[in-house]
Write a protein that holds these residues in place. Structure first.
Motif, PDB file in Angstrom:
ATOM      1  N   GLY A  69       0.821  -1.214   0.000  1.00 46.66           N
ATOM      2  CA  GLY A  69       0.000   0.000   0.000  1.00 46.66           C
ATOM      3  C   GLY A  69       0.847   1.253   0.000  1.00 46.66           C
ATOM      4  O   GLY A  69       0.534   2.233  -0.690  1.00 46.66           O
ATOM      5  N   LEU A  70       1.928   1.236   0.767  1.00 50.95           N
ATOM      6  CA  LEU A  70       2.825   2.388   0.797  1.00 50.95           C
ATOM      7  C   LEU A  70       3.460   2.602  -0.568  1.00 50.95           C
ATOM      8  O   LEU A  70       3.597   3.744  -1.044  1.00 50.95           O
ATOM      9  N   GLY A  71       3.843   1.503  -1.219  1.00 51.72           N
ATOM     10  CA  GLY A  71       4.399   1.613  -2.563  1.00 51.72           C
ATOM     11  C   GLY A  71       3.400   2.203  -3.535  1.00 51.72           C
ATOM     12  O   GLY A  71       3.744   3.031  -4.386  1.00 51.72           O
ATOM     13  N   ALA A  72       2.129   1.787  -3.429  1.00 53.16           N
ATOM     14  CA  ALA A  72       1.080   2.328  -4.288  1.00 53.16           C
ATOM     15  C   ALA A  72       0.892   3.816  -4.053  1.00 53.16           C
ATOM     16  O   ALA A  72       0.681   4.596  -4.997  1.00 53.16           O
ATOM     17  N   LEU A  73       0.970   4.205  -2.805  1.00 55.26           N
ATOM     18  CA  LEU A  73       0.844   5.617  -2.454  1.00 55.26           C
ATOM     19  C   LEU A  73       1.946   6.447  -3.108  1.00 55.26           C
ATOM     20  O   LEU A  73       1.694   7.483  -3.744  1.00 55.26           O
ATOM     21  N   LEU A  74       3.186   5.970  -2.973  1.00 60.38           N
ATOM     22  CA  LEU A  74       4.323   6.675  -3.569  1.00 60.38           C
ATOM     23  C   LEU A  74       4.241   6.662  -5.095  1.00 60.38           C
ATOM     24  O   LEU A  74       4.545   7.662  -5.758  1.00 60.38           O
ATOM     25  N   ALA A  75       3.818   5.529  -5.647  1.00 61.47           N
ATOM     26  CA  ALA A  75       3.764   5.380  -7.101  1.00 61.47           C
ATOM     27  C   ALA A  75       2.790   6.359  -7.729  1.00 61.47           C
ATOM     28  O   ALA A  75       3.056   6.932  -8.790  1.00 61.47           O
ATOM     29  N   GLY A  76       1.640   6.541  -7.105  1.00 64.17           N
ATOM     30  CA  GLY A  76       0.663   7.468  -7.653  1.00 64.17           C
ATOM     31  C   GLY A  76       1.199   8.873  -7.730  1.00 64.17           C
ATOM     32  O   GLY A  76       1.019   9.581  -8.737  1.00 64.17           O
ATOM     33  N   VAL A  77       1.912   9.293  -6.690  1.00 62.75           N
ATOM     34  CA  VAL A  77       2.466  10.642  -6.675  1.00 62.75           C
ATOM     35  C   VAL A  77       3.572  10.782  -7.719  1.00 62.75           C
ATOM     36  O   VAL A  77       3.645  11.794  -8.431  1.00 62.75           O
ATOM     37  N   THR A  78       4.439   9.759  -7.845  1.00 61.19           N
ATOM     38  CA  THR A  78       5.520   9.859  -8.840  1.00 61.19           C
ATOM     39  C   THR A  78       4.971   9.961 -10.251  1.00 61.19           C
ATOM     40  O   THR A  78       5.511  10.693 -11.086  1.00 61.19           O
ATOM     41  N   SER A  79       3.880   9.245 -10.537  1.00 58.72           N
ATOM     42  CA  SER A  79       3.290   9.304 -11.869  1.00 58.72           C
ATOM     43  C   SER A  79       2.699  10.677 -12.160  1.00 58.72           C
ATOM     44  O   SER A  79       2.865  11.222 -13.248  1.00 58.72           O
ATOM     45  N   ILE A  80       2.015  11.224 -11.180  1.00 54.39           N
ATOM     46  CA  ILE A  80       1.377  12.523 -11.401  1.00 54.39           C
ATOM     47  C   ILE A  80       2.408  13.619 -11.589  1.00 54.39           C
ATOM     48  O   ILE A  80       2.310  14.432 -12.520  1.00 54.39           O
ATOM     49  N   ILE A  81       3.420  13.656 -10.737  1.00 51.83           N
ATOM     50  CA  ILE A  81       4.383  14.750 -10.856  1.00 51.83           C
ATOM     51  C   ILE A  81       5.312  14.554 -12.056  1.00 51.83           C
ATOM     52  O   ILE A  81       5.999  15.483 -12.471  1.00 51.83           O
ATOM     53  N   GLY A  82       5.315  13.337 -12.639  1.00 56.32           N
ATOM     54  CA  GLY A  82       6.040  13.130 -13.888  1.00 56.32           C
ATOM     55  C   GLY A  82       5.204  13.472 -15.102  1.00 56.32           C
ATOM     56  O   GLY A  82       5.689  14.064 -16.067  1.00 56.32           O
ATOM     57  N   LEU A  83       3.901  13.112 -15.056  1.00 56.34           N
ATOM     58  CA  LEU A  83       3.026  13.326 -16.204  1.00 56.34           C
ATOM     59  C   LEU A  83       2.476  14.745 -16.280  1.00 56.34           C
ATOM     60  O   LEU A  83       2.330  15.302 -17.368  1.00 56.34           O
ATOM     61  N   ALA A  84       2.160  15.343 -15.143  1.00 59.62           N
ATOM     62  CA  ALA A  84       1.560  16.677 -15.150  1.00 59.62           C
ATOM     63  C   ALA A  84       2.431  17.731 -15.843  1.00 59.62           C
ATOM     64  O   ALA A  84       1.901  18.546 -16.611  1.00 59.62           O
ATOM     65  N   PRO A  85       3.767  17.777 -15.622  1.00 56.00           N
ATOM     66  CA  PRO A  85       4.566  18.755 -16.370  1.00 56.00           C
ATOM     67  C   PRO A  85       4.500  18.549 -17.881  1.00 56.00           C
ATOM     68  O   PRO A  85       4.565  19.515 -18.653  1.00 56.00           O
ATOM     69  N   ILE A  86       4.352  17.296 -18.307  1.00 57.35           N
ATOM     70  CA  ILE A  86       4.226  17.012 -19.743  1.00 57.35           C
ATOM     71  C   ILE A  86       2.888  17.526 -20.265  1.00 57.35           C
ATOM     72  O   ILE A  86       2.814  18.161 -21.326  1.00 57.35           O
ATOM     73  N   VAL A  87       1.819  17.280 -19.511  1.00 52.19           N
ATOM     74  CA  VAL A  87       0.506  17.811 -19.876  1.00 52.19           C
ATOM     75  C   VAL A  87       0.566  19.339 -19.925  1.00 52.19           C
ATOM     76  O   VAL A  87       0.000  19.973 -20.826  1.00 52.19           O
ATOM     77  N   ASN A  88       1.266  19.944 -18.971  1.00 51.68           N
ATOM     78  CA  ASN A  88       1.442  21.397 -18.973  1.00 51.68           C
ATOM     79  C   ASN A  88       2.076  21.886 -20.260  1.00 51.68           C
ATOM     80  O   ASN A  88       1.673  22.908 -20.838  1.00 51.68           O
ATOM     81  N   ARG A  89       3.083  21.155 -20.736  1.00 50.24           N
ATOM     82  CA  ARG A  89       3.806  21.597 -21.931  1.00 50.24           C
ATOM     83  C   ARG A  89       2.967  21.429 -23.195  1.00 50.24           C
ATOM     84  O   ARG A  89       3.089  22.210 -24.133  1.00 50.24           O
ATOM     85  N   PHE A  90       2.110  20.422 -23.221  1.00 55.03           N
ATOM     86  CA  PHE A  90       1.151  20.322 -24.323  1.00 55.03           C
ATOM     87  C   PHE A  90       0.239  21.555 -24.328  1.00 55.03           C
ATOM     88  O   PHE A  90      -0.054  22.125 -25.380  1.00 55.03           O
ATOM     89  N   PHE A  91      -0.202  21.935 -23.159  1.00 53.43           N
ATOM     90  CA  PHE A  91      -1.091  23.087 -23.049  1.00 53.43           C
ATOM     91  C   PHE A  91      -0.390  24.362 -23.515  1.00 53.43           C
ATOM     92  O   PHE A  91      -0.968  25.162 -24.263  1.00 53.43           O
TER      93      PHE A  91
END
Length: 460
Positions: free
Chosen positions: A276-298
């Motif tokens: 569960g702790l790994g899942a918690l960390l994984a979700g955050v790593t994915s978002i902070i990796g993907l969100a800057p990319i989504v920002n750059r598309f915008f």
């Protein structure tokens, strides 16, 4: 932020952490389970097979990186190079595919990434709903993104390290609970359904290609090494986790579940906590990796005036502040929609496969119709990045990814209808802006010819 080169340079360690976080993040806690529930035990081999289209795409991606490192790469390469003789059509068609990915990633995938971690926190504190925990994780993640790519990189390195420790513990413990009976029948689904499961996995196994969308913020060597390095690591880890998922629990019990469910069937309470702790960390790593990319598309769409430019106003850290606020609000609203995991995974798989197919078609275009690109000084002595290698790897990639995409659509028709509706909205937005500002003004002066300095032969 300019789409040329950022003053903030991403180093190799940071780029690798972002690449690992993109694929082995939140997606690892759900995607293999969703795909296994569809394809059965053969999903282990399907996960390994994701390496094929990934490797077929590499010559095209590396050619474009060599001549024009830019953020976001997927946007600029396709809109400028897909149809060289008709820039307006190239711009419009590429925008539709990019919009589909951008919309689904921003509205559905970012909230989807924190589901497993939120479920874990809910199991610890049942009085607080999973939706509330999802909201807290999303707000934290977007707060990190607000402070720019440098802070994102620092946080990614720390969280990815901790997450990998958790994944290692889950794998070692999970292996001891594998039952060979769960691997039979090995391929219970039909061919079309099996290909559909493969397409869902493709979004997990090839996600590191998205690092190209930060190409203007790192040197070419860093960009190429981060794609290859994170790709090898992500695929290897995903294969091992999928092996444990299929071997631990019958695929018939996996519908709508995550890795946290799998761990709960066999592992001790201590290992369940680590999972569960790994899942918690994984979700955050994915978002902070993907969100800057989504920002750059915008921001790229704002540069081309498809989106009003004021919406992309940057904060002091080079991120689009209004858009981050909008993204946070829409993600929070999406949390409470309770869209089924399988629908979200299928929708993103369609959008992501279409995006990769678009880029591979760019490879076909430059290798057949724009071979002067290969006269660039960075490609002169290359034996891999030649017109013939790019041409045939791209053709193979089109066949491979196109077949998977077709079957994914056929077996997930509801998700495809949603995707078509999203594309229609993107077309309407494009048409409205074309009327308001004029279609000519939506294709900015910046073209690949402006960016690339060809090294022509001496007798040209």
């Amino acid at each position: 932020m300019s789409h040329h080169k950022s003053s903030t340079r991403v180093q190799l360690g940071t780029a690798l952490a972002i690449g690992v976080g993109l694929s082995i993040g939140g997606g690892l806690w759900a995607t293999p389970v969703v795909a296994s529930s569809i394809g059965g035990p053969i999903t282990v081999l399907l996960m390994a097979a994701v390496a094929v289209p990934f490797l077929l795409a590499i010559p095209t991606y590396f050619t474009l990186i060599s001549i024009w490192p830019v953020s976001p790469g997927h946007y600029y390469y396709s809109t400028r190079l897909l149809i060289p003789n008709n820039k307006k059509l190239s711009h419009f068609l590429s925008w539709l595919i990019i919009w589909g990915f951008f919309f689904i990633a921003g509205l559905f995938i970012l909230p989807y990434m924190v589901v497993a971690g939120a479920n874990f926190l809910n199991s610890l504190v049942p009085a607080v709903s999973g939706e509330i925990f999802s909201a807290v994780l999303l707000i934290f993640s977007f707060s990190v993104v607000w402070f720019g790519i440098r802070i994102v990189g620092l946080v990614e390195k720390l969280l990815v390290f901790l997450m990998l420790l958790a994944i290692g513990a889950v794998f070692v413990s999970g292996v001891s609970h594998i039952s060979m009976d769960n691997y039979t029948p090995f391929a219970p689904a039909g061919l079309a359904t099996t290909i559909s499961a493969f397409a869902i996995l493709f979004s997990l196994g090839a996600n590191q290609l998205s690092i190209i969308d930060l190409g203007g913020e790192m040197d070419q060597r860093t960009l190429k090494l981060s794609i290859l390095g994170s790709g090898f690591f992500n695929l290897s880890t995903a294969v091992l986790i999928t092996f444990v998922v299929v071997g631990s629990v019958s695929y018939t019990q996996l519908g709508g579940k995550t890795l946290f469910f799998v761990a709960g069937q066999n592992l001790s309470s201590r290992m369940l906590f680590i999972t569960g702790l790994g899942a918690l960390l994984a979700g955050v790593t994915s978002i902070i990796g993907l969100a800057p990319i989504v920002n750059r598309f915008f921001m790229a769409a704002a540069d081309d005036q498809i989106i009003p430019t004021w919406l992309a106003k940057e904060n002091s850290h080079g991120e689009p502040m209004y858009f981050i606020i909008i993204l946070t609000i829409t993600s929070l609203l999406t949390v409470f929609l309770e869209v089924p995991l399988a629908t979200v995974a299928s929708g993103f798989a369609i959008a992501f496969a279409a995006l990769i197919l678009l880029m591979i078609l760019v490879g076909v275009s430059i290798s057949f119709k724009q071979t002067e690109i290969f006269n660039h000084e960075n490609l002169e002595d290359s034996r891999l990045l030649t017109p013939s290698v790019v041409r045939w790897s791209s053709v193979g990639g089109v066949i491979f990814v196109g077949t998977a995409l077709f079957n994914l659509i056929r077996l997930n028709i509801q998700s495809f209808y949603i995707y078509l509706g999203i594309l229609a909205a993107g077309a309407a937005l494009y048409a409205i802006r074309a009327v308001v500002i004029g279609s000519e003004n939506m294709i900015q002066k910046t073209t690949i010819e402006d960016e690339i300095k060809y090294q022509a032969p001496s007798d040209a």
